[in-house]
Write a protein that holds these residues in place. Sequence first.
Motif, PDB file in Angstrom:
ATOM      1  N   VAL A  96      -7.938  -1.378  -0.079  1.00 39.56           N
ATOM      2  CA  VAL A  96      -6.996  -0.809   0.879  1.00 39.56           C
ATOM      3  C   VAL A  96      -6.722   0.638   0.488  1.00 39.56           C
ATOM      4  N   GLU A  97      -7.166   1.552   1.331  1.00 41.24           N
ATOM      5  CA  GLU A  97      -6.966   2.984   1.125  1.00 41.24           C
ATOM      6  C   GLU A  97      -6.529   3.605   2.444  1.00 41.24           C
ATOM      7  N   ARG A  98      -6.145   4.867   2.386  1.00 38.28           N
ATOM      8  CA  ARG A  98      -5.668   5.560   3.579  1.00 38.28           C
ATOM      9  C   ARG A  98      -6.683   5.485   4.723  1.00 38.28           C
ATOM     10  N   GLY A  99      -7.953   5.659   4.420  1.00 41.54           N
ATOM     11  CA  GLY A  99      -8.979   5.669   5.457  1.00 41.54           C
ATOM     12  C   GLY A  99      -9.378   4.299   5.963  1.00 41.54           C
ATOM     13  N   SER A 100      -9.008   3.246   5.226  1.00 41.78           N
ATOM     14  CA  SER A 100      -9.464   1.910   5.607  1.00 41.78           C
ATOM     15  C   SER A 100      -8.358   0.959   6.021  1.00 41.78           C
ATOM     16  N   ILE A 101      -7.102   1.314   5.765  1.00 40.43           N
ATOM     17  CA  ILE A 101      -6.025   0.334   5.948  1.00 40.43           C
ATOM     18  C   ILE A 101      -5.891  -0.139   7.395  1.00 40.43           C
ATOM     19  N   TRP A 102      -6.046   0.772   8.349  1.00 43.32           N
ATOM     20  CA  TRP A 102      -5.863   0.350   9.742  1.00 43.32           C
ATOM     21  C   TRP A 102      -6.970  -0.607  10.183  1.00 43.32           C
ATOM     22  N   SER A 103      -8.202  -0.337   9.799  1.00 46.52           N
ATOM     23  CA  SER A 103      -9.291  -1.248  10.184  1.00 46.52           C
ATOM     24  C   SER A 103      -9.142  -2.588   9.472  1.00 46.52           C
ATOM     25  N   ILE A 104      -8.670  -2.578   8.227  1.00 49.29           N
ATOM     26  CA  ILE A 104      -8.424  -3.841   7.516  1.00 49.29           C
ATOM     27  C   ILE A 104      -7.318  -4.618   8.220  1.00 49.29           C
ATOM     28  N   TYR A 164      -7.446 -12.726   3.943  1.00 40.14           N
ATOM     29  CA  TYR A 164      -7.873 -11.493   3.280  1.00 40.14           C
ATOM     30  C   TYR A 164      -9.053 -11.790   2.345  1.00 40.14           C
ATOM     31  N   PRO A 200     -11.345  -6.319   0.916  1.00 36.68           N
ATOM     32  CA  PRO A 200     -11.711  -4.898   0.923  1.00 36.68           C
ATOM     33  C   PRO A 200     -10.618  -4.039   0.285  1.00 36.68           C
ATOM     34  N   TRP A 239       0.837  -1.201   0.000  1.00 36.12           N
ATOM     35  CA  TRP A 239       0.000   0.000   0.000  1.00 36.12           C
ATOM     36  C   TRP A 239       0.879   1.262   0.000  1.00 36.12           C
TER      37      TRP A 239
END
Length: 173
Positions: free
Chosen positions: A107-115, A99, A105, A10
């Motif tokens: 993987v973007e800046r706003g979602s990477i931590w929750s993923i 995964y 899902p 990412w």
Amino acid sequence: MIFRWLFIPWLQKELDSYQHRINNSRKRSDKKKVRNTYVLPHGIPELIHRCAEDYGALDFKVTVSQEALDHVHHLYINDNHPVFDLVPPNLSCFIASCYDELGRPVVERGSIWSIYCALLDLVRLRNGLHPILVAIGDQPENDEELSLIPGLEDLHEVEGYLGGVGNGLGLRE
């Protein structure tokens, strides 16, 4: 290992996107900058790089053919060497299956931590991780000895310190 598996690709994608954006957009002029007698070309960096003459600049690039790069790559790089694996292959397949179970899902800046957190939880809950880790631990280390170029010698170690000018001893006559 999950962090490496998820975050490194990412981050590389983000860096590539940043590079593309910066190299393909015109820079704003700095009104506070003192004008110099040497004027650098103004414009989009990628275009200046490709067509320096169009911007009144000299082109000092040394062009290397893709065939030459491929030849050197083939001579000196083993793409299957473990150094190029972010995580051991068996563990990578295991994480990839987890995964997939999450629904792959985006993987973007706003979602990477929750993923990452969801993936970590799922890996912890899944059966089969222990045999993979044991198998990874059983693999022999790949300590290929690199030989020196003829005529050169190993660096000398001085009291556990290796580095600096003269291996930490300073300049010599």
